[in-house]
Design a protein around this motif. Structure first.
Motif, PDB file in Angstrom:
ATOM      1  N   LYS A 117       7.446 -18.462 116.611  1.00 53.14           N
ATOM      2  CA  LYS A 117       8.575 -17.830 115.910  1.00 53.14           C
ATOM      3  C   LYS A 117       9.715 -17.529 116.880  1.00 53.14           C
ATOM      4  CE  LYS A 117       9.576 -14.326 112.424  1.00 53.14           C
ATOM      5  NZ  LYS A 117       9.004 -13.267 111.562  1.00 53.14           N
ATOM      6  N   PHE A 118       9.350 -17.154 118.111  1.00 54.66           N
ATOM      7  CA  PHE A 118      10.382 -16.896 119.120  1.00 54.66           C
ATOM      8  C   PHE A 118      11.113 -18.181 119.481  1.00 54.66           C
ATOM      9  CE2 PHE A 118      11.436 -16.904 123.703  1.00 54.66           C
ATOM     10  CZ  PHE A 118      12.478 -15.974 123.673  1.00 54.66           C
ATOM     11  N   TRP A 119      10.353 -19.265 119.680  1.00 56.54           N
ATOM     12  CA  TRP A 119      10.971 -20.543 120.041  1.00 56.54           C
ATOM     13  C   TRP A 119      11.848 -21.090 118.915  1.00 56.54           C
ATOM     14  CZ3 TRP A 119       5.837 -22.853 122.339  1.00 56.54           C
ATOM     15  CH2 TRP A 119       5.670 -22.374 123.649  1.00 56.54           C
ATOM     16  N   GLN A 120      11.443 -20.868 117.696  1.00 57.28           N
ATOM     17  CA  GLN A 120      12.171 -21.439 116.562  1.00 57.28           C
ATOM     18  C   GLN A 120      13.293 -20.531 116.042  1.00 57.28           C
ATOM     19  OE1 GLN A 120       9.079 -22.269 113.706  1.00 57.28           O
ATOM     20  NE2 GLN A 120       8.486 -24.199 114.686  1.00 57.28           N
ATOM     21  N   GLU A 121      13.053 -19.206 116.077  1.00 56.69           N
ATOM     22  CA  GLU A 121      14.005 -18.277 115.474  1.00 56.69           C
ATOM     23  C   GLU A 121      14.580 -17.255 116.452  1.00 56.69           C
ATOM     24  OE1 GLU A 121      12.292 -16.474 112.008  1.00 56.69           O
ATOM     25  OE2 GLU A 121      11.153 -18.294 111.493  1.00 56.69           O
ATOM     26  N   GLY A 122      14.046 -17.194 117.658  1.00 56.53           N
ATOM     27  CA  GLY A 122      14.556 -16.248 118.643  1.00 56.53           C
ATOM     28  C   GLY A 122      14.086 -14.829 118.425  1.00 56.53           C
TER      29      GLY A 122
END
Length: 252
Positions: A140-145
């Protein structure tokens, strides 16, 4: 048991059967004479590019061992194999360890795992998330920050190295058998057997996540308790000995 080094195969012909034939040829025996044959080390020789070679060190038992040694006495690559140190043989020696392990990174996981093999049931305290949840948080961090402070590439089950490609290099000599214990444990929980002898062993992030999950599940079956999203605040002592730790949820 004997050990033979510098068994060279071309990159194109690299296979276990070809390796056995090569070793037998170097020793002047037949493949059928081997009663046990194990790869100890494998490395790539790229010094004569574009020709690539694979160098092996093998250990073996064979028929008429004394004759083979006598016949190859001038071969400096053939030696009697030294007994390797083994952490497995020391499992029964640990008595009354502290029960609490802080952190589910490499040191914490293997400390708890080793204690479980000795018959103890440690509690593993980890401020981050378990692997399945941690994977989703990182994605989720990689895709949405969206960053979770305690569940990311740095924090969580497996430690910071879990999501950095799973390389297993170390320049430290394995005098106690710890390195082999770690590698064999990885294999037991799903890593490829090649890491036991590759000069530059590598698991890969995807496989490493499965390995760590399998390791935790096996430890839980032995009575280990994992407390995720639990932060240690203080080490508790009594009469000069550690008796537990204090977390945000209370004493352990």
């Amino acid at each position: 048991m004997l050990q033979l080094s510098q068994c060279k195969l071309s990159w194109q012909e690299d296979s276990f059967s070809k390796l056995q034939k090569k070793a037998a040829k170097l020793l002047g025996i037949s493949v059928e004479d081997f009663t046990q044959f194990t790869i100890v080390k494998r490395s790539l020789d790229a010094r004569k590019k574009p020709n690539l070679f694979v160098l092996y060190t093998v250990r073996f038992l064979c028929r008429r061992e004394s004759e083979v040694l006598k016949r190859n006495r001038k071969n400096k690559n053939l030696t009697i194999a030294k007994k390797e140190p083994s952490l497995w043989r020391q499992i029964e020696e640990i008595k009354n360890p502290e029960r609490v392990v802080v952190g589910a990174g490499p040191a914490g996981l293997f400390s708890a795992y080793y204690l479980s093999l000795c018959g103890y049931s440690p509690i593993v305290i980890e401020r981050g998330a378990k692997m399945e949840e941690r994977h989703d948080d990182i994605l989720k961090f990689w895709q949405e920050g969206v960053l979770k402070p305690d569940s990311n590439v740095a924090f969580g089950e497996g430690g910071a190295g879990t999501f950095s490609d799973g390389k297993l290099n170390t320049g430290v000599k394995d005098k106690t058998g710890r390195k082999q214990f770690v590698l064999q444990s990885f294999v037991n929980f799903g890593a490829p057997e090649e890491i036991l002898y590759d000069a530059k062993p590598h698991i890969g992030t995807d496989v490493l996540q499965t390995v760590i999950t399998n390791m935790r599940l096996a430890m839980e079956q032995k009575g280990c308790e994992f407390l995720f999203h639990t932060k240690m605040i203080k080490i508790l002592e009594e009469n000069g000995r550690v008796r537990g730790v204090l977390t945000q949820n209370g004493e352990k």
